[in-house]
Design a protein around this motif. Structure first.
Motif, PDB file in Angstrom:
ATOM      1  N   GLN A  70       0.846  -1.203   0.000  1.00 42.81           N
ATOM      2  CA  GLN A  70       0.000   0.000   0.000  1.00 42.81           C
ATOM      3  C   GLN A  70       0.878   1.248   0.000  1.00 42.81           C
ATOM      4  OE1 GLN A  70      -3.053  -0.058   3.067  1.00 42.81           O
ATOM      5  NE2 GLN A  70      -2.720  -2.253   3.302  1.00 42.81           N
ATOM      6  N   PHE A  81       4.059   2.774   6.001  1.00 38.47           N
ATOM      7  CA  PHE A  81       3.498   3.995   6.577  1.00 38.47           C
ATOM      8  C   PHE A  81       4.596   4.683   7.378  1.00 38.47           C
ATOM      9  CE2 PHE A  81      -1.050   3.985   5.569  1.00 38.47           C
ATOM     10  CZ  PHE A  81      -1.086   2.799   4.865  1.00 38.47           C
ATOM     11  N   GLN A 127       4.272   7.034  10.666  1.00 40.76           N
ATOM     12  CA  GLN A 127       4.034   6.612  12.055  1.00 40.76           C
ATOM     13  C   GLN A 127       5.325   6.342  12.820  1.00 40.76           C
ATOM     14  OE1 GLN A 127       1.406   6.932  13.593  1.00 40.76           O
ATOM     15  NE2 GLN A 127      -0.413   6.103  12.655  1.00 40.76           N
ATOM     16  N   ARG A 186       5.257   5.043  16.612  1.00 43.84           N
ATOM     17  CA  ARG A 186       5.631   3.661  16.940  1.00 43.84           C
ATOM     18  C   ARG A 186       6.680   3.655  18.053  1.00 43.84           C
ATOM     19  NH1 ARG A 186       4.517   2.184  11.021  1.00 43.84           N
ATOM     20  NH2 ARG A 186       6.385   3.247  10.306  1.00 43.84           N
ATOM     21  N   PHE A 191      -5.590  -2.915  12.585  1.00 46.31           N
ATOM     22  CA  PHE A 191      -5.194  -2.351  11.284  1.00 46.31           C
ATOM     23  C   PHE A 191      -3.654  -2.374  11.185  1.00 46.31           C
ATOM     24  CE2 PHE A 191      -9.020  -0.178  12.851  1.00 46.31           C
ATOM     25  CZ  PHE A 191      -9.917  -0.379  11.819  1.00 46.31           C
ATOM     26  N   TYR A 218      -1.301  -3.762   9.252  1.00 46.57           N
ATOM     27  CA  TYR A 218      -0.581  -3.730   7.977  1.00 46.57           C
ATOM     28  C   TYR A 218       0.774  -4.446   8.073  1.00 46.57           C
ATOM     29  CZ  TYR A 218       1.351  -2.108   3.533  1.00 46.57           C
ATOM     30  OH  TYR A 218       1.934  -2.058   2.297  1.00 46.57           O
ATOM     31  N   THR A 219       1.898  -3.727   8.100  1.00 44.59           N
ATOM     32  CA  THR A 219       3.211  -4.397   8.153  1.00 44.59           C
ATOM     33  C   THR A 219       3.623  -4.775   9.577  1.00 44.59           C
ATOM     34  OG1 THR A 219       4.247  -2.235   8.304  1.00 44.59           O
ATOM     35  CG2 THR A 219       4.114  -3.202   6.107  1.00 44.59           C
ATOM     36  N   LEU A 264      -3.870  -7.380  14.304  1.00 40.35           N
ATOM     37  CA  LEU A 264      -5.125  -7.655  13.604  1.00 40.35           C
ATOM     38  C   LEU A 264      -5.189  -6.897  12.282  1.00 40.35           C
ATOM     39  CD1 LEU A 264      -8.668  -7.738  15.099  1.00 40.35           C
ATOM     40  CD2 LEU A 264      -8.219  -6.264  13.144  1.00 40.35           C
ATOM     41  N   ASP A 265      -5.600  -7.599  11.234  1.00 44.51           N
ATOM     42  CA  ASP A 265      -5.852  -6.942   9.948  1.00 44.51           C
ATOM     43  C   ASP A 265      -6.854  -7.807   9.194  1.00 44.51           C
ATOM     44  OD1 ASP A 265      -3.999  -4.586   8.397  1.00 44.51           O
ATOM     45  OD2 ASP A 265      -5.293  -5.795   7.091  1.00 44.51           O
ATOM     46  N   SER A 266      -7.574  -7.196   8.263  1.00 42.42           N
ATOM     47  CA  SER A 266      -8.520  -7.987   7.466  1.00 42.42           C
ATOM     48  C   SER A 266      -7.808  -8.603   6.263  1.00 42.42           C
ATOM     49  CB  SER A 266      -9.690  -7.110   7.017  1.00 42.42           C
ATOM     50  OG  SER A 266      -9.194  -5.977   6.340  1.00 42.42           O
ATOM     51  N   ALA A 273      -1.284  -8.560   4.633  1.00 35.44           N
ATOM     52  CA  ALA A 273      -0.763  -7.709   5.715  1.00 35.44           C
ATOM     53  C   ALA A 273      -0.283  -8.588   6.867  1.00 35.44           C
ATOM     54  CB  ALA A 273      -1.852  -6.743   6.185  1.00 35.44           C
ATOM     55  N   ASP A 308     -12.331  -8.449  10.688  1.00 39.60           N
ATOM     56  CA  ASP A 308     -12.765  -7.079  10.476  1.00 39.60           C
ATOM     57  C   ASP A 308     -12.645  -6.387  11.847  1.00 39.60           C
ATOM     58  OD1 ASP A 308     -14.449  -4.996   8.908  1.00 39.60           O
ATOM     59  OD2 ASP A 308     -15.398  -5.195  10.870  1.00 39.60           O
ATOM     60  N   ALA A 309     -11.885  -5.299  11.880  1.00 41.22           N
ATOM     61  CA  ALA A 309     -11.598  -4.655  13.170  1.00 41.22           C
ATOM     62  C   ALA A 309     -12.872  -4.189  13.864  1.00 41.22           C
ATOM     63  CB  ALA A 309     -10.646  -3.490  12.961  1.00 41.22           C
ATOM     64  N   ASP A 313      -5.448   2.308  14.219  1.00 36.82           N
ATOM     65  CA  ASP A 313      -4.865   3.090  13.117  1.00 36.82           C
ATOM     66  C   ASP A 313      -5.546   2.718  11.797  1.00 36.82           C
ATOM     67  OD1 ASP A 313      -3.238   4.763  11.647  1.00 36.82           O
ATOM     68  OD2 ASP A 313      -1.588   3.333  11.521  1.00 36.82           O
ATOM     69  N   PRO A 373      -7.453   2.852   8.047  1.00 33.32           N
ATOM     70  CA  PRO A 373      -7.186   3.578   6.802  1.00 33.32           C
ATOM     71  C   PRO A 373      -8.059   4.831   6.762  1.00 33.32           C
ATOM     72  CG  PRO A 373      -8.541   1.637   6.384  1.00 33.32           C
ATOM     73  CD  PRO A 373      -8.157   1.583   7.822  1.00 33.32           C
TER      74      PRO A 373
HETATM   75  N1  SAH Z   1      -0.881   0.819  11.337  1.00 40.16           N
HETATM   76  C1  SAH Z   1      -0.253   0.517  10.077  1.00 40.16           C
HETATM   77  C2  SAH Z   1      -0.928   1.141   8.900  1.00 40.16           C
HETATM   78  C3  SAH Z   1      -2.387   0.828   8.746  1.00 40.16           C
HETATM   79  S1  SAH Z   1      -2.923   0.822   7.108  1.00 40.16           S
HETATM   80  C4  SAH Z   1       1.214   0.870  10.134  1.00 40.16           C
HETATM   81  O1  SAH Z   1       1.715   1.411  11.134  1.00 40.16           O
HETATM   82  O2  SAH Z   1       1.906   0.606   9.156  1.00 40.16           O
HETATM   83  C5  SAH Z   1      -4.530   0.245   7.224  1.00 40.16           C
HETATM   84  C6  SAH Z   1      -4.665  -1.270   7.322  1.00 40.16           C
HETATM   85  O3  SAH Z   1      -6.022  -1.513   7.677  1.00 40.16           O
HETATM   86  C7  SAH Z   1      -4.434  -2.045   6.038  1.00 40.16           C
HETATM   87  O4  SAH Z   1      -3.451  -3.036   6.243  1.00 40.16           O
HETATM   88  C8  SAH Z   1      -5.783  -2.711   5.715  1.00 40.16           C
HETATM   89  O5  SAH Z   1      -5.649  -4.030   5.213  1.00 40.16           O
HETATM   90  C9  SAH Z   1      -6.439  -2.739   7.063  1.00 40.16           C
HETATM   91  N2  SAH Z   1      -7.910  -2.701   7.070  1.00 40.16           N
HETATM   92  C10 SAH Z   1      -8.739  -1.945   6.304  1.00 40.16           C
HETATM   93  N3  SAH Z   1     -10.022  -2.124   6.687  1.00 40.16           N
HETATM   94  C11 SAH Z   1      -9.997  -3.009   7.733  1.00 40.16           C
HETATM   95  C12 SAH Z   1     -10.995  -3.575   8.567  1.00 40.16           C
HETATM   96  N4  SAH Z   1     -12.295  -3.260   8.420  1.00 40.16           N
HETATM   97  N5  SAH Z   1     -10.612  -4.425   9.542  1.00 40.16           N
HETATM   98  C13 SAH Z   1      -9.314  -4.735   9.718  1.00 40.16           C
HETATM   99  N6  SAH Z   1      -8.326  -4.238   8.953  1.00 40.16           N
HETATM  100  C14 SAH Z   1      -8.661  -3.378   7.969  1.00 40.16           C
END
Ligand code: SAH
Length: 394
Positions: free
Chosen positions: A201, A206, A209, A213, A229, A231-232, A250-252, A256, A280-281, A298, A300
């Motif tokens: 992405q 990101f 952050q 972090r 959320f 991601y990495t 946790l991520d969907s 990720a 799903d968060a 965090d 999107p």
């Molecule tokens: N916190 C991360 C960046 C978050 S980016 C960092 O520090 O790098 C947003 C992430 O949210 C993405 O990986 C995406 O896959 C995830 N995402 C989007 N909608 C979501 C949902 N409804 N539930 C869980 N994860 C979700």
């Protein structure tokens, strides 16, 4: 070289005189020709006074001004601008840093280059152009990067395809403009991250952050952390590295979660203290099964446009209320919004209304924002997008 002139309606020069770089289509009285998407045009006020040079675009923002000083286009303009951006990063300690080789070199309007992002990942610079004009100078940008950064970079990847076609209808291909794929394990504050700039992405990470972090890491010792959320897994790596007793990421997206797992492994962290949750968060947060000490929220950008703002606010409110009502007494919540359409005040008000709903005692410990390599042009407040609060919940 003479440029097509864009003449503004009376009074519409005011924001440009304050060096706000955008000319909206409704501000234009007339043009001396028909510019193509991406052409350099000269902006004049209604009395004919020159105001600036910018890239023309079809859409609601018709011109993005990148030159307010001189009416001639300097042949070294992009090199000069990249050099200024590099020098700013250098003086802030982002370059030639043994602990961190990930930083944003160009932050669009914040660096006087509307429509352009350049992120550096060790030896690779990743370019993201958002306008036809910036895309048309991409080879000049590559030469400028080579001249200014020298052997600090050996490859340049153009990751503009998606943004360009969405923002300006220009077709482009994601490709290396210089060199080839280099080592993709990069460093941030001594933590290792594999960065997937080709498929990931944004430009792959990101970067914004970084400091947040670090702050989370400092509070994590002995704590149970939920990183939603993820991601990495940036926040998860810092938490585990700093002695968290348990971290759930946790991520969907499975991709990720795979990246998170790999980054935990790259840092030789104890994987028995780490759990991955594919969910799903919003659903997951409704009923937490663990007594977390720290929760990171965090999401999107819930609102990409003003029209989606109300819905975005509802989304923020829902997950924040869920976190605040369930977190352990004395727990800490890191909550963020990266929606530009939701400003700091609206975000804070949203969190306050989530807090009121739960009735708990809450203190704001920190107000967080984007770091210095994502500067905000003071005349373009729209450049402020990342907001965060660290809440202590009693
Ligand atoms: N916190 C991360 C960046 C978050 S980016 C960092 O520090 O790098 C947003 C992430 O949210 C993405 O990986 C995406 O896959 C995830 N995402 C989007 N909608 C979501 C949902 N409804 N539930 C869980 N994860 C979700």
């Amino acid at each position: 070289m003479s440029f097509i002139q864009i003449v503004l309606k009376p009074g519409k020069e005011q924001s440009i005189l304050r060096r706000h770089p955008w000319v909206f289509s409704g501000a234009i009285k007339g043009m001396t020709g028909i510019p193509k998407n991406g052409d350099v045009v000269a902006v004049h006020d209604s009395s004919g006074k020159w105001l600036g040079l910018g890239h023309y675009a079809e859409g609601s923002i018709s011109v993005r001004i990148f030159e307010f000083e001189k009416a001639e286009l300097s042949p070294s303009i992009w090199k000069d601008k990249i050099a200024a951006a590099f020098s700013a990063r250098k003086s802030l300690g982002f370059t030639d840093n043994a602990q961190t080789n990930i930083y944003r070199l160009v932050h669009a309007e914040g660096d006087g280059m509307p429509g352009l992002i350049i992120d550096v990942y060790n030896k690779t610079a990743v370019i993201q152009t958002h306008s036809a004009g910036m895309s048309s100078v991409r080879n000049e940008l590559v030469s400028a990067l080579q001249e200014v950064l020298g052997d600090r970079i050996t490859s340049v990847y153009d990751k503009s395809a998606e943004k360009l076609s969405k923002n300006s209808g220009v077709a482009s291909e994601n490709t290396y403009l210089l060199g080839k794929k280099e080592d993709d394990v990069c460093l941030e504050n001594g933590c290792k991250f594999r960065i997937d700039w080709e498929e990931g992405q944004k430009t792959g990470f990101f970067i914004d952050q970084r400091e947040n972090r670090n702050l989370l890491g400092a509070l994590s010792k002995g704590k149970k952390v939920l990183n939603t959320f993820c991601y990495t897994g940036g926040f998860s790596v810092y938490a585990l590295k700093n002695g968290a007793s348990l971290v759930h990421s946790l991520d969907s997206s499975q991709k990720a979660l795979d990246l998170t797992e790999e980054n935990i492994r790259l840092n030789d962290l104890d994987s028995s203290k780490h759990g991955l949750i594919k969910a799903d968060a919003v659903e997951y947060m409704k009923n937490l099964k663990e007594d977390y000490d720290i929760i990171v929220l965090d999401p999107p950008a819930f609102a990409k446009h003003l029209s989606a703002r109300h819905k975005a606010v509802q989304g923020y409110k829902r997950i924040n209320s869920a976190a605040i009502s369930q977190i352990k007494k004395g727990g800490i919540i890191f909550t963020f919004s990266c929606s530009q359409a939701v400003d700091k005040q609206l975000f804070t008000n949203t969190i306050i209304s989530s807090a009121i709903e739960t009735g708990r005692n809450i203190r704001i410990l920190h107000q967080l924002h984007q770091p210095a390599d994502h500067p905000i042009n003071i005349y373009h407040p729209e450049g402020e997008y990342l907001k965060g609060l660290v809440l202590a919940v009693d």
